[in-house]
Design a protein around this motif. Structure first.
Motif, PDB file in Angstrom:
ATOM      1  N   TYR A 103       0.788  -1.238   0.015  1.00 48.76           N
ATOM      2  CA  TYR A 103       0.092  -0.089  -0.009  1.00 48.76           C
ATOM      3  C   TYR A 103       0.916   1.192   0.130  1.00 48.76           C
ATOM      4  CZ  TYR A 103      -3.690  -3.513   0.986  1.00 48.76           C
ATOM      5  OH  TYR A 103      -4.581  -4.141   1.161  1.00 48.76           O
ATOM      6  N   GLN A 130     -15.749  20.655  -5.279  1.00 48.33           N
ATOM      7  CA  GLN A 130     -17.275  20.264  -4.441  1.00 48.33           C
ATOM      8  C   GLN A 130     -18.232  19.868  -5.454  1.00 48.33           C
ATOM      9  OE1 GLN A 130     -17.591  20.211  -1.283  1.00 48.33           O
ATOM     10  NE2 GLN A 130     -15.556  20.884  -0.968  1.00 48.33           N
ATOM     11  N   TYR A 175     -16.462  10.888  -9.482  1.00 52.95           N
ATOM     12  CA  TYR A 175     -15.444  11.352  -8.429  1.00 52.95           C
ATOM     13  C   TYR A 175     -15.804  12.699  -7.944  1.00 52.95           C
ATOM     14  CZ  TYR A 175     -12.669   7.277  -9.227  1.00 52.95           C
ATOM     15  OH  TYR A 175     -12.449   5.700  -9.057  1.00 52.95           O
ATOM     16  N   GLU A 185      -4.246  14.108   2.853  1.00 52.59           N
ATOM     17  CA  GLU A 185      -5.299  13.096   3.549  1.00 52.59           C
ATOM     18  C   GLU A 185      -6.497  12.833   2.957  1.00 52.59           C
ATOM     19  OE1 GLU A 185      -7.572  14.097   6.846  1.00 52.59           O
ATOM     20  OE2 GLU A 185      -7.006  12.259   7.954  1.00 52.59           O
ATOM     21  N   GLU A 186      -6.927  13.834   2.454  1.00 55.48           N
ATOM     22  CA  GLU A 186      -8.365  13.508   1.635  1.00 55.48           C
ATOM     23  C   GLU A 186      -8.109  12.668   0.500  1.00 55.48           C
ATOM     24  OE1 GLU A 186     -10.876  17.159   0.555  1.00 55.48           O
ATOM     25  OE2 GLU A 186     -11.940  16.127  -0.585  1.00 55.48           O
ATOM     26  N   GLU A 241      -5.900  10.705  -0.141  1.00 57.15           N
ATOM     27  CA  GLU A 241      -5.576   9.285   0.344  1.00 57.15           C
ATOM     28  C   GLU A 241      -6.785   8.384   0.452  1.00 57.15           C
ATOM     29  OE1 GLU A 241      -2.369   8.212   3.074  1.00 57.15           O
ATOM     30  OE2 GLU A 241      -1.479  10.231   2.500  1.00 57.15           O
ATOM     31  N   PHE A 242      -7.687   9.167   1.218  1.00 61.29           N
ATOM     32  CA  PHE A 242      -9.102   8.161   1.393  1.00 61.29           C
ATOM     33  C   PHE A 242      -9.545   8.333   0.142  1.00 61.29           C
ATOM     34  CE2 PHE A 242      -8.689   9.383   5.865  1.00 61.29           C
ATOM     35  CZ  PHE A 242      -8.942   8.120   6.518  1.00 61.29           C
ATOM     36  N   ARG A 243      -9.802   9.216  -0.823  1.00 64.16           N
ATOM     37  CA  ARG A 243     -10.407   9.116  -1.903  1.00 64.16           C
ATOM     38  C   ARG A 243      -9.822   7.894  -2.975  1.00 64.16           C
ATOM     39  NH1 ARG A 243     -14.296  12.984  -3.243  1.00 64.16           N
ATOM     40  NH2 ARG A 243     -14.563  14.673  -1.651  1.00 64.16           N
ATOM     41  N   LYS A 293      -8.253   5.251  -1.983  1.00 67.03           N
ATOM     42  CA  LYS A 293      -8.620   3.842  -1.390  1.00 67.03           C
ATOM     43  C   LYS A 293     -10.343   3.803  -1.742  1.00 67.03           C
ATOM     44  CE  LYS A 293      -8.730   0.058   0.542  1.00 67.03           C
ATOM     45  NZ  LYS A 293      -8.207  -0.880   0.496  1.00 67.03           N
ATOM     46  N   ARG A 294     -10.981   4.780  -1.557  1.00 67.57           N
ATOM     47  CA  ARG A 294     -12.310   4.427  -1.901  1.00 67.57           C
ATOM     48  C   ARG A 294     -12.705   4.395  -3.541  1.00 67.57           C
ATOM     49  NH1 ARG A 294     -15.342   9.372  -2.819  1.00 67.57           N
ATOM     50  NH2 ARG A 294     -17.517   9.277  -2.738  1.00 67.57           N
ATOM     51  N   GLY A 295     -11.849   4.924  -4.144  1.00 65.21           N
ATOM     52  CA  GLY A 295     -11.760   4.389  -5.581  1.00 65.21           C
ATOM     53  C   GLY A 295     -11.462   3.289  -6.170  1.00 65.21           C
ATOM     54  N   GLY A 296     -10.981   2.493  -5.017  1.00 69.67           N
ATOM     55  CA  GLY A 296     -10.202   1.259  -5.616  1.00 69.67           C
ATOM     56  C   GLY A 296      -8.796   1.296  -6.367  1.00 69.67           C
ATOM     57  N   HIS A 297      -8.357   2.486  -6.052  1.00 62.81           N
ATOM     58  CA  HIS A 297      -7.001   2.801  -6.875  1.00 62.81           C
ATOM     59  C   HIS A 297      -5.932   2.699  -5.808  1.00 62.81           C
ATOM     60  CE1 HIS A 297      -8.897   3.536 -10.604  1.00 62.81           C
ATOM     61  NE2 HIS A 297      -9.886   4.267 -10.086  1.00 62.81           N
ATOM     62  N   LEU A 298      -6.016   2.334  -4.729  1.00 62.53           N
ATOM     63  CA  LEU A 298      -4.546   1.902  -4.067  1.00 62.53           C
ATOM     64  C   LEU A 298      -4.249   0.387  -4.048  1.00 62.53           C
ATOM     65  CD1 LEU A 298      -2.513   2.674  -1.865  1.00 62.53           C
ATOM     66  CD2 LEU A 298      -4.311   2.451  -0.055  1.00 62.53           C
TER      67      LEU A 298
END
Lengths: 348, 348, 348, 348
Positions: free
Chosen positions: D30, D73, D97, D223-224, D226-228, D230-235
């Motif tokens: 990761y 936004q 996204y 930080e934002e 990194e969460f986005r 992971k949530r997109g399945g791209h980590l």
């Protein structure tokens, strides 16, 4: 004998009258009407929050979801109870308005989270880095969906935990007035003084036609909320009719009087029910909702006599003496006569 | 002299009266009230569509976005004009309710797409396989946002193109009555008979307080729509007050009479303006909206005399004779006196 | 001594070799390469599903979320276990890809739902009409996140419940091979023959560089999936390098051999650990994951000796004899030497 | 003769070699691998941005969409050109996204927005308050999708307009190296020194297997993002294989050499084509893409001889002398022989 929900009651005469009076002239649309200016002032006074950002929408689901959409990022999780309205009764509206945030369900007692169950839930959600959701807002309902009420100490302790983790605190106040009256406190005490960051202040269930106020104690949320409200289709063109309802609801604290009436009807009902040997209460009933069980035979008698309320457990058919749980909700318009007639039927 | 928007007008007395009458008793919530049953029947009769799925919401943005959310997949694109309300005035609500669909803007003349410009736009969006969006619904507005009206031939040709590509057709009917009256046709002719699959039938701009009907001619859309409405926060608990408005609006075709009044006021205004040498019309004005230009000096005189309307072009300050474009909208409540006073000011 | 995760292991030589061989020439992009045509055939053979729609993506989160986005509506809820990867370890990816669906957590035993706990969860979610979410897909993981394995009977009973309610069934097969080897069954038996509608067939954890196959047994899902994959940014331009990995992984059932090796290493480890008096197993360990506890002092000795694995419970510091739970994962490349060295350290 | 796309070319030997070398051992997953630490340093050096937040993903659509999701936004609009990749070739990924943001298309010349067309688009989107979308990020591509290149002055002027309105500036750098080589400038000059806030630095089209770097010059976005991601399945779990590609790509500025090779092949091709009387160029060709037209007959001869490239206009069949527009793309691996053979066919 209508105890199915406070949302089956009508509009209070003073509020209906305000709607009729608001029908004159050509005021500006979209919240720029003069009545809304007064509502803003009056809400800020009511909450002792002169800087608060204040908005009106027409449904409770809109109020809650728009607040959560403003407070939560899509990669966060919202801490709430399993029986919270946002979890059970909004058809994924919080997930929709947040762009896909998760709801993490806390442990509960009497349909309330505690500072301890909240802390446990928060701690469990902070151990997986970017693999888990990020910790987001805490959301609670007062009066709860089971009729219980968080007291000011309980709220304050929850507010302290939220603050400790830097999480915003949302209060679903669909029955805000009923809780305030049950506690004998002020609107400020039950909101920002206890650590609440945003509240939906309900009117619909308590004598309005369809209006809820959204209050952000931090005005920095204002612009984002306004765009989100419009984008959700919740900005009314003929906004004066929302303003008029809320203005009348706030005038002379009508919202407190109406809540007090609803609570009083509930207490009359509850006290009598508590004397009946066949009735078992599921929870304490400090506001305007009763969850209690009695035998199926009695339910059938009540239905036959024209009583309206929801059953929360039990199969369609069964033995006469099987206990079944009912939810009874009183409203501003519940009459003593209706309560007494209901009790009469139960007694005979 | 109020020509800023039809949404600054009030509620028609018959509709207000219906709201007051609906205030009795404890009917079921969420659309299960008896008035709604009548509204369903009456809407189906009005549209000659006995199988249609019929719903009420409180805002036009909600009606349009919920329809598009039901008709479009998130990986599709919606074909509409650049000046369509869904593109310009809903703060990304269609994108929100569709989960991120795109809007592809067609060529226009007089604020209308044509079968030819629609076909061109559709063809351009079908050449990139999964790299481009998939072709989705076609959406048009009648009366358009510039006051022009698609006639039945134009609508029919657009409907034919949509059908040829297998795309659903949505009609934004915020001013449905005004268009029907301008065309002298029936609701059915301006909707499903021309190939329309779903329509928002506007009440708010034309004498209601806040209600729009959503009509799906294919009832297979019903269940999905209901979940999407709830999830958007647009299902009203005290639904009877939406029902009552719509019931009165439909009774004796009040919706047609009110639209006819608004259109008549507009024609009176337009015909007089056309005689004035300084006035240039931007478009034809068959319904209740005028876009026209005249010199800044005249605008200033009108504003000073208390006329309310929006300017669509021109800088804040400038020479007296600079032409500036105005939008004038009449409503059911626009009086001949107001029209004549406006014209009087312009003449002197 | 690397037991932290199967995703810290490298790429198997045959797969690396395939990547190098795929580097020649200028094949078409985006999945139109000749290797992918072979992969499609081979996957359909492997699953005995000649009509299946078959795709490759690079991460497990992508595979699961895209499948769920295709199977679930945004107003639905997905039934899964609390410890499922989609709930705990994908940072709201399922919520994102479904446009805001909810996850309803079932009861579990040994990290597995049962037909009974699933039925209970489904029944609880079908009582609130449009107020609750609609029932959506069922999702389970085999091998589970705690190392246990659903046997074919358990799967079949779950499939039967899903079918009874008309809900699609998704299988997260991040460790598909390890489960198949543990059960001694075929890919078809562990998927569509047990009622599974779509499966993610994992390669990454088992010797590939980064590739997962998505298999829909109903090809009607194909077009929607393709648009959703592209829109998620998961369609690879140089797709041949995904194809090449999967082709080598499928050739001569390499995927089964590698899974068998990982499972064998785990059994060697587990059997020895079971002889140790200080070790308590949390679950059965039929595949390649062990959850077991032993005293803190032993953990410290292992870490000092260079053993890599995750601790799942226990505070940072504490008494030497406090029990702490470890997760040990073996992979295709775990050597007997490493296992034996680990056991050696534990014994002394 | 492969000129269809730079993404049909293979992996450069040094990059393939780095992948093979990265296959040893059990590094952390990761992004915590040691190679990634070096990549971070090297990217910051390359961009002369010691504080930048730096990430790897595997596709360009992922890189662009994740950046836009972080910068925009959902109630905002993104300013870009009609032919931008994010508008035409990502199947609504930016809308996905960002949670439903809109794309506002600017005027263009040679596939480039200018400071003036950007300003006009921005000004047109700021006139409707909460009814329109809020103004959001500006996004441009360099090299553009038509092969033209923004020079540093053009970029700087666009950056100034973005800053004036307080809007973040995104650079789609799928062909970042080709643009830098065409301009003879540094990575910093073409990014933050011109006002760019975030850039996708492409590797895939230029000799990598599948890797793009995301660079935020303001680390507050980290930080934002990194969460986005992971949530997109791209980590990526086996992240080392992304790291290894990028490390080799950056080493000794291989990315610049490969871009220079691709550009040189294109110049060789363009200069010869410009001598041919039948060839008309659509745009200038400073980098590695040519858009030019010649008669259908010539196209047929080229295809027959085995030339691969895309046609951008013209019907399937027609007269021999009808002009048809081709897109030719060279890559790091395009040989002089291939170019010369192509020219040979055209000449005879």
């Amino acid at each position: 004998m209508f105890f199915a929900s406070d949302n089956t009651s009508g509009v209070h005469p003073r509020i209906l009258d305000a709607l009729v009076r608001a029908n004159d002239g050509y005021p500006p649309s979209y919240g720029d009407d003069a009545i809304m200016a007064r509502v803003r002032d009056r809400l800020r006074e009511t909450f002792e929050a002169p800087e608060a950002a204040v908005y009106l929408v027409a449904t409770g689901t809109a109020a809650n979801s728009l607040i959560l959409g403003t407070l939560a990022q899509p990669y966060e999780t919202i801490f709430c109870t399993p029986m919270s309205h946002i979890n059970e009764d909004e058809a994924n509206a919080p997930e929709f308005y947040t762009g896909g945030a998760k709801l993490t369900l806390t442990g509960t007692e009497d349909a309330k989270m505690s500072a301890a169950t909240l802390r446990k839930a928060i701690e469990a959600e902070g151990t997986r880095g970017v693999h888990g959701p990020k910790r987001g807002p805490v959301s609670l309902t007062n009066v709860t969906e089971r009729g219980t009420v968080y007291d000011l100490d309980e709220l304050g302790r929850i507010g302290t935990v939220a603050k400790e983790f830097g999480l915003p605190l949302h209060l679903d106040g669909a029955r805000f007035g009923n809780a305030v009256e049950a506690l004998g406190c002020t609107a400020a005490e039950m909101s920002w003084k206890a650590g609440v960051d945003a509240v939906s202040f309900g009117g619909t269930k308590s004598g309005c036609m369809g209006v809820e106020a959204v209050v952000f104690f931090d005005p920095a949320r204002a612009e984002e909320f306004e765009f989100r409200r419009k984008r959700g289709g919740h900005l009314f063109s003929k906004h004066r009719y929302l303003s008029a309802q809320m203005a009348a609801y706030l005038e002379d604290d009508l919202w407190r009087s109406l809540a007090a009436q609803a609570n009083a009807a509930c207490q009359r009902l509850a006290q009598a029910l508590k004397q009946m040997p066949d009735v078992r209460f599921s929870h304490d009933t400090p506001a305007n909702i009763i969850f209690a069980s009695w035998p199926r035979g009695l339910h059938e008698k009540l239905k036959a006599a024209g009583a309206h309320y929801h059953l929360y457990s039990g199969s369609e058919t069964g033995p006469e003496d099987e206990m079944q749980e009912a939810r009874l909700v009183t409203s501003w318009s519940t009459s003593e006569e209706d309560v007494d007639r209901f009790l009469e039927v139960m007694r005979h």
